[in-house]
Design a protein around this motif. Structure first.
Motif, short mmCIF file in Angstrom:
data_model
loop_
_atom_site.label_atom_id
_atom_site.label_comp_id
_atom_site.label_asym_id
_atom_site.label_seq_id
_atom_site.Cartn_x
_atom_site.Cartn_y
_atom_site.Cartn_z
N VAL A 458 -0.50 -9.22 5.55
CA VAL A 458 -0.51 -8.85 5.27
C VAL A 458 -0.17 -8.03 3.45
N ASP A 459 -1.10 -7.51 2.76
CA ASP A 459 -0.13 -7.51 1.64
C ASP A 459 1.12 -5.70 1.32
N VAL A 460 1.38 -5.59 2.09
CA VAL A 460 2.11 -4.19 2.32
C VAL A 460 3.20 -3.94 1.18
N ARG A 461 2.90 -2.89 0.66
CA ARG A 461 3.06 -1.92 -1.04
C ARG A 461 4.42 -1.20 -0.20
N TRP A 462 3.97 -0.52 0.20
CA TRP A 462 4.83 0.80 0.64
C TRP A 462 5.53 0.74 2.34
N TRP A 463 6.42 1.47 2.55
CA TRP A 463 7.08 1.87 4.27
C TRP A 463 7.64 2.58 4.40
#
Length: 474
Positions: A458-463
């Motif tokens: 996955v291409d996670v940008r924010w968490w």
């Protein structure tokens, strides 16, 4: 009165003998045999020839002509002379001929190599060029050559007339450095032809590539030739002024939201954002361009072509560099999505619904279809598992337990704790934003249901960091 000659006999030297006495073979010391300055054929790697001479003797004598001061210039036999020297011989059998001009001698030199060895493409091309020059000189001296000169050249080098024309074009239009690369066989015939049809700037680019030891293919040359031969700044300025102007907001939304998609997939959306229907003509500034189904062609202020994929790539670069910015009254899509998610989550916690019916819409938007399956099957009076404090086995899985409005962190600039389960905002090729809960471990994202072998790409940008690490996590 012009003399009519048979080209084959002419090249065989018969018409150039001024003396009519029978040819005699004479032994001439090797030190008196000098290299012909017009010889361009390779004379290296004569060991095999020397070995053959040792076993079988010399099959034919060298052909030479007097050069003055007791010297003789080699017309045919440069490799034989070198092989004899390698064997330690002191002299060589020679036939001394007299030619009625430098052009006649050149024809004899070329023909002797054409019939006695396998030539490289460069050597054959040089033979065509010099043979043409010699035959033209003969015509000026009154030697009549019936038919087309190119046909005579094709006959001598055993090629078609079109192949001879190609050789002539390459020799005329290829830079000296690239001709030398062809001679050294760094490039082949097809690459040389493509480069010969390319402008000077493209040829200079490939001179540098070859100097760096790169391998050059025909498709590389075609790609370089089709791109604009001006600076990127000029191309970008042109696109901004004449293509993107008036469509910046639409282009920003498409390119920013789908920046991971391949350029070719974005072409329909870019055309839609530009309200494309094709245009050809002059602008008010006198700039000529043609925006058509295959791309963009410009003839002023620069000459160049861009495919639609190249247009997308350049526009995408302008978005990333800020040359195409979002409208002042519209936040960036990521900021807008995060703000909306925060508002919906706060509503889910603070305003508990009184009913829970089949087909209830998930207030957080976490379900890809907009409908929360857990809420449909649950008897609790909550719109979303986010607001429900009760543990159960039909929990939606997006949020393990109720949370306050989350605090969002950019990834990978900021990372969760090892083993921590967090809510993430990621990108994919289909959705503008995709929300899911993952366990962060060893730099990767895992499904909470399979924390050991559920590694996700996955291409996670924010968490969100509101969820504590699981007990016993590694």
């Amino acid at each position: 009165m012009a003399r009519k000659v048979n080209v084959g006999a002419m090249v065989a030297h018969d018409v150039f003998k001024l003396d009519t006495s029978p040819m005699q073979v004479v032994q001439i010391p090797l030190e008196q045999l000098i290299v012909n300055e017009h010889n361009f054929f390779t004379v290296e790697d004569v060991q095999e020839l020397a070995d053959d001479i040792t076993l079988n003797g010399l099959y034919s004598p060298l052909t030479v002509c007097a050069a003055g001061e007791g010297k003789y210039r080699i017309v045919a036999g440069h490799r034989r002379r070198k092989a004899l020297e390698l064997l330690g011989r002191k002299d060589a059998p020679c036939i001394v001929k007299t030619y009625d001009g430098e052009d006649s001698e050149m024809v004899a030199l070329i023909q002797s190599n054409l019939t006695s060895r396998e030539l490289t493409y460069y050597e054959k091309m040089q033979a065509v060029v010099l043979l043409e020059k010699a035959l033209r000189s003969m015509k000026e001296r009154g030697v009549e050559l019936p038919g087309r000169l190119r046909d005579h050249l094709a006959e001598q080098v055993s090629e078609s007339a079109s192949a001879v024309h190609r050789m002539q074009y390459i020799h005329k239009n290829l830079s000296p450095a690239l001709l030398d690369a062809l001679r050294r066989e760094q490039i082949g015939e097809s690459v040389a032809d493509e480069l010969a049809h390319s402008p000077k700037k493209v040829q200079e680019e490939f001179e540098q590539r070859l100097a760096r030891g790169e391998t050059v293919r025909t498709q590389d040359v075609k790609a370089a030739r089709d791109k604009p031969t001006v600076s990127d700044g000029v191309v970008d300025a042109f696109l901004l002024r004449h293509i993107a102007k008036g469509h910046e907001a639409a282009l920003y939304r498409v390119l920013h939201d789908r920046q991971r998609m391949a350029a070719i997939q974005l072409i329909p959306e870019i055309k839609s954002a530009l309200h494309f229907y094709g245009y050809q003509g002059f602008t008010s500034e006198g700039v000529w361009f043609d925006l058509n189904g295959s791309g963009l062609e410009v003839k002023k202020p620069f000459q160049g072509k861009l495919s639609w994929s190249q247009i997308v790539q350049r526009l995408r670069g302008m978005v990333e560099s800020g040359k195409i910015a979002p409208p002042a009254d519209e936040p960036a899509p990521e900021a807008q999505a995060l703000r909306q998610l925060d508002e919906q989550m706060q509503q889910a916690v603070a305003e508990l619904p009184q009913v829970n019916g089949n087909g209830h819409v998930c207030v957080t938007g976490l379900n890809p279809y907009g409908v929360c399956g857990s809420a449909q099957c649950c008897g609790q009076p909550y719109a979303c598992c986010m607001a429900c404090p009760e543990p159960c086995n039909i929990h939606c899985g997006y949020l393990p337990k109720p949370q306050p409005a989350p605090v969002w962190h950019p990834y990978p600039d900021e990372k969760p704790e090892e083993g921590q389960t967090v809510l993430t905002l990621s990108r994919n090729n289909y959705n503008r934003g995709n929300y899911a809960a993952y366990v962060y471990r060893a730099g990767g994202w895992y499904l909470p249901e399979f924390p050991d072998d559920g590694l996700m790409t996955v291409d996670v940008r924010w968490w969100s960091a509101e969820l504590p690490p699981e007990e016993g996590s590694k």
